[in-house]
Write an enzyme that holds these catalytic residues in place. Structure first.
Site, mmCIF file in Angstrom:
data_model
loop_
_atom_site.group_PDB
_atom_site.id
_atom_site.type_symbol
_atom_site.label_atom_id
_atom_site.label_comp_id
_atom_site.label_asym_id
_atom_site.label_seq_id
_atom_site.Cartn_x
_atom_site.Cartn_y
_atom_site.Cartn_z
ATOM 1 N N ASP A 1 32.527 36.807 44.786
ATOM 2 C CA ASP A 1 31.751 37.468 43.741
ATOM 3 C C ASP A 1 30.476 36.701 43.403
ATOM 4 O O ASP A 1 29.404 37.293 43.225
ATOM 5 C CB ASP A 1 32.592 37.628 42.477
ATOM 6 C CG ASP A 1 33.822 38.477 42.692
ATOM 7 O OD1 ASP A 1 33.907 39.147 43.731
ATOM 8 O OD2 ASP A 1 34.704 38.460 41.810
ATOM 9 N N GLY B 1 37.618 43.269 34.187
ATOM 10 C CA GLY B 1 38.782 43.851 34.853
ATOM 11 C C GLY B 1 38.470 45.108 35.626
ATOM 12 O O GLY B 1 39.373 45.859 35.993
#
Length: 342
Positions: free
Chosen positions: A160, A110
């Protein structure tokens, strides 16, 4: 035999969110990002117990079971479980070896630095080394994406995985049918150094669940909400503008595009910004920042600030007094790597 791997985390500079379906499938996405010298790590070796062992070292979480297809438990171990299942089924003809898998990361989940996807890339890279699998950067990134999105059902985009696999400054293009083009940029040394000297990376101290933000963003696109769609097209265009600014060494333009992109990103979903982020942004501009954005989906995690290098220390002092943490970081040109220890 011991195999270790690491994959670099990334900063999303522009275009983040346009790599998420359905926008990327319908309109094509453009993203500009760069990897940094913070990593996700994986180690694989033979299991002395004859069992399949999974250890998330930073979360202090472990599982030791008979070698077989794993039931995904969720939580910190699910990434290793998912990679183990897919590699065994796709490359080992269903054989489930007794191995020990250990992972840890330089950033918390996160964080907005792509930590979960980067960990999957590190795991795939370690498995490829351990079992001598012929996987290049595109194959590693696509496999990691497929495991995370299809096998584990985790929401997110594609940037990513490709950033972690390739490393460096990359302009990426995302299209339908999982077609991805990675364009590495040759950044001049002085531009690289000046940008590093201008960047402040700040952890708000609050991790966030990106899936909720990404789901809201995707729903807005599916429902054709004009404000969200217009913001996405603007972000896509600004990724191209940032690429051009970096290649020309126009760092004033770089800062301008970053700030404009952040203003557009906040319109994609309500949860991307919040009161604390707004307060930090205002404080940073009072102490020399020229641009800011939240890395990743938004809502918390890491924030990036660009300033004149002469204003960097006053900005760091002001941010450090707010309860978060300033991280010293540098760019890295290298993507995921692995090595064997006899």
């Amino acid at each position: 035999m011991i195999v270790r791997s690491r994959a670099p985390l990334r900063l999303g500079l522009a275009g983040g969110g346009t790599d998420v379906s359905p926008f990327s499938d319908q309109h094509g996405g453009h993203v500009m990002n760069v990897t940094i010298d913070r990593y996700a790590y994986a180690t694989i070796d033979d299991s002395a117990s004859g069992m399949a062992e999974f250890h998330a070292m930073d979360a202090q979480c472990s599982q030791v079971v008979e070698p077989a297809r794993m039931s995904i438990t969720g939580g910190p171990l699910q990434l290793a479980q998912g990679v183990y299942n897919r590699i065994c089924e796709q490359f080992l003809e269903g054989r489930h070896p007794a191995i020990r898998i250990r992972t840890h990361s330089d950033a918390p989940p996160g964080s907005g630095l792509g930590s979960s996807s980067t960990m999957v890339v590190a795991l795939v890279t370690a498995f490829a080394e351990y079992f001598n699998l012929p996987l290049g950067e595109y194959e590693v990134a696509h496999l990691a994406y497929s495991i995370e999105r299809s096998d584990l059902g985790l929401a997110g985009g594609k940037q990513d995985q490709y950033a972690a696999a390739f490393g460096g400054f990359n302009f990426m293009e995302f299209y339908a049918d999982d077609r991805v083009i990675v364009n590495p940029l040759r950044i001049k040394d002085w531009v690289w150094a000046e940008l590093e000297a201008s960047l402040v990376l700040y952890f708000t101290g609050v991790s966030r669940e990106s899936a909720k933000i990404i789901d809201e963003q995707a729903r807005n696109v599916r429902e054709g909400k004009n404000q969200s769609l217009e913001a996405m097209f603007r972000l896509k265009d600004e990724a191209v503008q940032m690429k051009e600014a970096l290649l020309r060494g126009d760092l004033n333009r770089f800062a301008s595009v970053m700030q404009s992109g952040w203003e557009a990103k906040k319109k994609m979903a309500n949860s991307i910004s919040n009161e604390r982020i707004d307060q930090l942004e205002a404080l940073a501009f009072q102490h020399g920042a020229r641009a800011t954005k939240v890395s990743g989906a938004g809502g918390g995690g890491f924030m990036m600030f660009v300033c004149d290098p002469g204003d960097r220390l006053p900005l760091i002092r002001a941010l450090s007094a707010t309860g978060g943490s300033v991280y010293d970081t540098h760019f890295t040109p290298h993507g995921a790597s692995s090595w064997k220890i006899a």
